[in-house]
Design a protein around this motif. Sequence first.
Motif, PDB file in Angstrom:
ATOM      1  N   SER A 128       0.815  -1.217   0.000  1.00  0.00           N
ATOM      2  CA  SER A 128       0.000   0.000   0.000  1.00  0.00           C
ATOM      3  C   SER A 128       0.846   1.263   0.000  1.00  0.00           C
ATOM      4  O   SER A 128       0.473   2.277  -0.591  1.00  0.00           O
ATOM      5  CB  SER A 128      -0.964   0.000   1.190  1.00  0.00           C
ATOM      6  N   ILE A 129       1.986   1.229   0.634  1.00  0.00           N
ATOM      7  CA  ILE A 129       2.844   2.416   0.687  1.00  0.00           C
ATOM      8  C   ILE A 129       3.519   2.664  -0.663  1.00  0.00           C
ATOM      9  O   ILE A 129       3.589   3.811  -1.143  1.00  0.00           O
ATOM     10  CB  ILE A 129       3.841   2.298   1.850  1.00  0.00           C
ATOM     11  N   GLN A 130       3.978   1.624  -1.315  1.00  0.00           N
ATOM     12  CA  GLN A 130       4.554   1.763  -2.650  1.00  0.00           C
ATOM     13  C   GLN A 130       3.460   2.210  -3.629  1.00  0.00           C
ATOM     14  O   GLN A 130       3.718   2.944  -4.593  1.00  0.00           O
ATOM     15  CB  GLN A 130       5.166   0.429  -3.095  1.00  0.00           C
ATOM     16  N   PHE A 131       2.237   1.789  -3.363  1.00  0.00           N
ATOM     17  CA  PHE A 131       1.066   2.156  -4.155  1.00  0.00           C
ATOM     18  C   PHE A 131       0.836   3.677  -4.071  1.00  0.00           C
ATOM     19  O   PHE A 131       0.666   4.360  -5.079  1.00  0.00           O
ATOM     20  CB  PHE A 131      -0.128   1.378  -3.589  1.00  0.00           C
ATOM     21  N   ILE A 132       0.891   4.203  -2.841  1.00  0.00           N
ATOM     22  CA  ILE A 132       0.721   5.654  -2.662  1.00  0.00           C
ATOM     23  C   ILE A 132       1.801   6.401  -3.438  1.00  0.00           C
ATOM     24  O   ILE A 132       1.523   7.382  -4.150  1.00  0.00           O
ATOM     25  CB  ILE A 132       0.795   6.034  -1.166  1.00  0.00           C
ATOM     26  N   GLN A 133       3.038   5.925  -3.334  1.00  0.00           N
ATOM     27  CA  GLN A 133       4.146   6.555  -4.071  1.00  0.00           C
ATOM     28  C   GLN A 133       3.861   6.549  -5.570  1.00  0.00           C
ATOM     29  O   GLN A 133       4.141   7.530  -6.282  1.00  0.00           O
ATOM     30  CB  GLN A 133       5.455   5.791  -3.830  1.00  0.00           C
ATOM     31  N   ARG A 175       3.832   4.339  11.213  1.00  0.00           N
ATOM     32  CA  ARG A 175       3.235   3.827   9.973  1.00  0.00           C
ATOM     33  C   ARG A 175       2.532   4.954   9.235  1.00  0.00           C
ATOM     34  O   ARG A 175       2.621   5.076   8.013  1.00  0.00           O
ATOM     35  CB  ARG A 175       2.258   2.710  10.301  1.00  0.00           C
ATOM     36  N   LEU A 176       1.843   5.814   9.990  1.00  0.00           N
ATOM     37  CA  LEU A 176       1.187   6.959   9.355  1.00  0.00           C
ATOM     38  C   LEU A 176       2.251   7.890   8.765  1.00  0.00           C
ATOM     39  O   LEU A 176       2.100   8.402   7.659  1.00  0.00           O
ATOM     40  CB  LEU A 176       0.310   7.715  10.358  1.00  0.00           C
ATOM     41  N   ALA A 177       3.328   8.065   9.499  1.00  0.00           N
ATOM     42  CA  ALA A 177       4.416   8.920   9.008  1.00  0.00           C
ATOM     43  C   ALA A 177       4.952   8.405   7.685  1.00  0.00           C
ATOM     44  O   ALA A 177       5.268   9.167   6.772  1.00  0.00           O
ATOM     45  CB  ALA A 177       5.537   8.996  10.046  1.00  0.00           C
ATOM     46  N   LYS A 178       5.041   7.089   7.577  1.00  0.00           N
ATOM     47  CA  LYS A 178       5.528   6.488   6.325  1.00  0.00           C
ATOM     48  C   LYS A 178       4.573   6.800   5.187  1.00  0.00           C
ATOM     49  O   LYS A 178       4.989   7.093   4.065  1.00  0.00           O
ATOM     50  CB  LYS A 178       5.635   4.972   6.481  1.00  0.00           C
ATOM     51  N   LYS A 179       3.271   6.699   5.459  1.00  0.00           N
ATOM     52  CA  LYS A 179       2.293   6.953   4.405  1.00  0.00           C
ATOM     53  C   LYS A 179       2.332   8.425   4.000  1.00  0.00           C
ATOM     54  O   LYS A 179       2.209   8.763   2.814  1.00  0.00           O
ATOM     55  CB  LYS A 179       0.890   6.536   4.864  1.00  0.00           C
ATOM     56  N   VAL A 180       2.511   9.290   4.984  1.00  0.00           N
ATOM     57  CA  VAL A 180       2.621  10.722   4.682  1.00  0.00           C
ATOM     58  C   VAL A 180       3.857  10.974   3.832  1.00  0.00           C
ATOM     59  O   VAL A 180       3.813  11.694   2.833  1.00  0.00           O
ATOM     60  CB  VAL A 180       2.650  11.543   5.992  1.00  0.00           C
ATOM     61  N   ALA A 181       4.970  10.360   4.207  1.00  0.00           N
ATOM     62  CA  ALA A 181       6.208  10.524   3.432  1.00  0.00           C
ATOM     63  C   ALA A 181       6.036  10.002   2.015  1.00  0.00           C
ATOM     64  O   ALA A 181       6.619  10.533   1.065  1.00  0.00           O
ATOM     65  CB  ALA A 181       7.360   9.791   4.124  1.00  0.00           C
ATOM     66  N   ALA A 182       5.208   8.979   1.861  1.00  0.00           N
ATOM     67  CA  ALA A 182       4.978   8.419   0.528  1.00  0.00           C
ATOM     68  C   ALA A 182       4.090   9.326  -0.312  1.00  0.00           C
ATOM     69  O   ALA A 182       4.088   9.225  -1.540  1.00  0.00           O
ATOM     70  CB  ALA A 182       4.326   7.040   0.647  1.00  0.00           C
ATOM     71  N   LYS A 213       0.003  17.497   7.675  1.00  0.00           N
ATOM     72  CA  LYS A 213       0.510  17.053   6.369  1.00  0.00           C
ATOM     73  C   LYS A 213      -0.522  16.212   5.632  1.00  0.00           C
ATOM     74  O   LYS A 213      -0.408  15.987   4.430  1.00  0.00           O
ATOM     75  CB  LYS A 213       1.795  16.256   6.553  1.00  0.00           C
ATOM     76  N   CYS A 214      -1.503  15.701   6.361  1.00  0.00           N
ATOM     77  CA  CYS A 214      -2.558  14.956   5.686  1.00  0.00           C
ATOM     78  C   CYS A 214      -3.835  15.162   6.489  1.00  0.00           C
ATOM     79  O   CYS A 214      -3.793  15.511   7.664  1.00  0.00           O
ATOM     80  CB  CYS A 214      -2.226  13.471   5.584  1.00  0.00           C
ATOM     81  N   TYR A 215      -4.980  14.933   5.850  1.00  0.00           N
ATOM     82  CA  TYR A 215      -6.260  15.112   6.532  1.00  0.00           C
ATOM     83  C   TYR A 215      -6.674  13.785   7.154  1.00  0.00           C
ATOM     84  O   TYR A 215      -6.687  12.762   6.484  1.00  0.00           O
ATOM     85  CB  TYR A 215      -7.335  15.573   5.547  1.00  0.00           C
ATOM     86  N   ILE A 216      -7.018  13.834   8.434  1.00  0.00           N
ATOM     87  CA  ILE A 216      -7.389  12.595   9.116  1.00  0.00           C
ATOM     88  C   ILE A 216      -8.897  12.539   9.317  1.00  0.00           C
ATOM     89  O   ILE A 216      -9.481  13.414   9.968  1.00  0.00           O
ATOM     90  CB  ILE A 216      -6.673  12.503  10.480  1.00  0.00           C
TER      91      ILE A 216
ATOM     92  N   GLU C 197      12.214   4.216   6.768  1.00  0.00           N
ATOM     93  CA  GLU C 197      12.727   4.303   5.400  1.00  0.00           C
ATOM     94  C   GLU C 197      11.828   3.449   4.517  1.00  0.00           C
ATOM     95  O   GLU C 197      11.631   2.259   4.775  1.00  0.00           O
ATOM     96  CB  GLU C 197      14.168   3.777   5.346  1.00  0.00           C
ATOM     97  N   ILE C 198      11.287   4.066   3.466  1.00  0.00           N
ATOM     98  CA  ILE C 198      10.364   3.321   2.615  1.00  0.00           C
ATOM     99  C   ILE C 198      11.153   2.393   1.688  1.00  0.00           C
ATOM    100  O   ILE C 198      12.039   2.831   0.962  1.00  0.00           O
ATOM    101  CB  ILE C 198       9.496   4.281   1.778  1.00  0.00           C
ATOM    102  N   ILE C 199      10.813   1.122   1.718  1.00  0.00           N
ATOM    103  CA  ILE C 199      11.429   0.178   0.788  1.00  0.00           C
ATOM    104  C   ILE C 199      10.652   0.287  -0.522  1.00  0.00           C
ATOM    105  O   ILE C 199       9.432   0.099  -0.542  1.00  0.00           O
ATOM    106  CB  ILE C 199      11.396  -1.260   1.350  1.00  0.00           C
ATOM    107  N   PRO C 200      11.325   0.643  -1.621  1.00  0.00           N
ATOM    108  CA  PRO C 200      10.604   0.891  -2.869  1.00  0.00           C
ATOM    109  C   PRO C 200      10.072  -0.397  -3.506  1.00  0.00           C
ATOM    110  O   PRO C 200      10.484  -1.495  -3.138  1.00  0.00           O
ATOM    111  CB  PRO C 200      11.661   1.540  -3.763  1.00  0.00           C
ATOM    112  N   ALA C 201       9.168  -0.205  -4.482  1.00  0.00           N
ATOM    113  CA  ALA C 201       8.554  -1.345  -5.170  1.00  0.00           C
ATOM    114  C   ALA C 201       9.627  -2.275  -5.731  1.00  0.00           C
ATOM    115  O   ALA C 201      10.651  -1.839  -6.236  1.00  0.00           O
ATOM    116  CB  ALA C 201       7.654  -0.854  -6.292  1.00  0.00           C
ATOM    117  N   LYS C 202       9.366  -3.574  -5.615  1.00  0.00           N
ATOM    118  CA  LYS C 202      10.370  -4.562  -5.980  1.00  0.00           C
ATOM    119  C   LYS C 202      10.438  -4.798  -7.484  1.00  0.00           C
ATOM    120  O   LYS C 202       9.439  -4.746  -8.187  1.00  0.00           O
ATOM    121  CB  LYS C 202      10.050  -5.890  -5.288  1.00  0.00           C
ATOM    122  N   ASP C 203      11.633  -5.058  -7.951  1.00  0.00           N
ATOM    123  CA  ASP C 203      11.830  -5.453  -9.332  1.00  0.00           C
ATOM    124  C   ASP C 203      11.755  -6.976  -9.349  1.00  0.00           C
ATOM    125  O   ASP C 203      12.704  -7.658  -8.972  1.00  0.00           O
ATOM    126  CB  ASP C 203      13.205  -4.962  -9.812  1.00  0.00           C
TER     127      ASP C 203
END
Lengths: 307, 145, 222
Positions: A128-133, A175-182, A213-216, C197-203
Amino acid sequence: MKTESVLEKVLRSGNFAVTSECGPPRGAVPAKILEKAKMLGDVVDAVNVTDNQTAMVRMSSFAASVFLRQAGLHPILQMVTRDRNRLAMQADIIGAYSHGINTMLCLSGDHPKFGDHPMAAAVHDIDSIQFIQMVRKMRDEGKFQGGADIENPPRMFIGAAANPFADPFELRVARLAKKVAAGVDFIQTQCIFNLDKFELWMEGVRKRGLHEKCYILAGVTPIKTVGMARYMKNKVPGMDVPQHIVDRMAKTPKEQQADEGIAICVEMIQRLRQIEGVAGIHLMAIEWEHKVPEIVQKAGLYPRPKI
Amino acid sequence: MNPHEPFEPVIVAFCCHYCAYTAADMAGTRRLCYPANVSIIRVPCSGKVDAIHILKAFEKGADGVYVAGCLDGDCHFKKGNQRASRRVAYVRRLLDDIGIGSERLAMFKMSAGMGERFAEAATQFTETIRALGPSPIRTAVQQAA
Amino acid sequence: MITAERKPIDEIIEYIRPFQKILLVGCNECVTVCSAGGRKEVGILSSMLQMSFLKQGKPIQILEHTLERQCDPEYTEELVSMIDGVDAVLSMACGCGVQEVARRYRNKPVFPAVNTKFMGASERQGVWAERCAGCGDCLLGITAGICPIARCSKQLMNGPCGGSTGGKCEISPDVDCAWALIWERLKALKLTDRYEEIIPAKDWRNGRGAGPRKIVREDLAE
């Protein structure tokens, strides 16, 4: 403004937002989704459309969202990483945007074992976090995840879920911080019954300035019966229902339990509005959508701002 | 098999030296009767008995097999009897899988002084097997011969 | 090691039913360690099959042999003296071994006697658990020695999800939440900052994504 999303407009203008949820039908019956849309009418700013929730096959959230959009509502397209790879996701995102859908929620999804196809292969090409990115890159850089340019990039208002009640608690703010960073724009929490725990989480959130940084949007669910309260307390992972809520429902005579459940929900909303950093509520009235207008009105949140 | 002769079960008993075999000895000393159908194989510990030993016994025509070891907590080698119990349970399932029947294999536990228990177990198990009839392997082996 | 479990006996019986004489071949490596297909298990399966077929009035001849490994041509070559005398081969090795035997002796039907399961480690005697998914781009160095791809039910690289309860995965109280484990390890190693640290999408091309994989060592291959 990052997008044309009505939800973004409501939030940025400082109004307390109201979103709700509906599940698509288990068949090719668009009338059912439109019926739910009618019930929600003008009492909410936007409506989540779930994506094969609890891993049970339903009409795709994309198709159901299109019906809602055509009926004049503002769907929040939920998408899970369980059922699609990044190609299919990006394809659906530009497809949905082309239908006027501009708000979405990026989720992992319940494990297939809970649903009607436990034998299916789960995809989880990305989480889900890579998805947000990925969605943020599509919107802000106009590029697909693989790097190529997108013609008329989708300007999606990006949402995600947060669960202050899952374990380990000490990680839930990080975890929320990670999503915000993403790059998440708004989040909706799991439904709140344990206000103390939620306030503890919000303290951690505020300490890190994440609420700016995000709306909750705080999740709320009206309880119909004492049985439902017990079920959610004991059988649903990641749900925290304090005993005093169960007791309150148990003390109420059966014919009045539904009304008591609504009363508890309205009280919860009023208390959540007082918490600094809460920008709105996400009302999940599972199989009880017709009560949403009553709850919104009783909580003093009607009419919705016309923006 | 001669249909005029009543069926006499062939029973193989793996008995641990420290307890079960000594109990068998005691039964003998005290003149406690137990069926001659039971052939005793002495092992240092019931935990020495492996799945293959039990299966080979059936392969060679035994109608019933049992493993006899020490009481829980008394095994001379600490946990040998527990291992034996688990293995016997495992082989019982294998016997069901191939249609021989888990009832033809048992585990007994006794102390060195329990002569009566040894005789009782031997007698009861022999009767159980007598009621079940010859093992399908024994029948097939004899028909082939 | 690669873990496996013996197939249900009925399935094995159906495979070899048409044959009079078979070669039952075990493997001395992984399947021995997980007690699925080593010398011992060859003996047990052979006894079971012989009794089963004898019972049906159709005795079968089984030649038993265990190789050091079945995934290397040097070892499967050892079977050459036995192969002509049998009608079929039943292999207790993992899928790699079965295929190597089938490749070498392509005129004989070769059947698997075990279901190959996963790459794992021993938790304790008699218990083996999945540890590695063979993703081809190991990230154990960042996740404090616990693999989120093999051990997280949703292979999340930025977990845990909202279903993690009491250190266990939402799918079962018997399954640890890999991300709860990773978090505990990060705490023990005083590396908690790494969590954000966000681990990026995997290759996935390093994994199965690019098709069946091969490694070629130029210094070793002729």
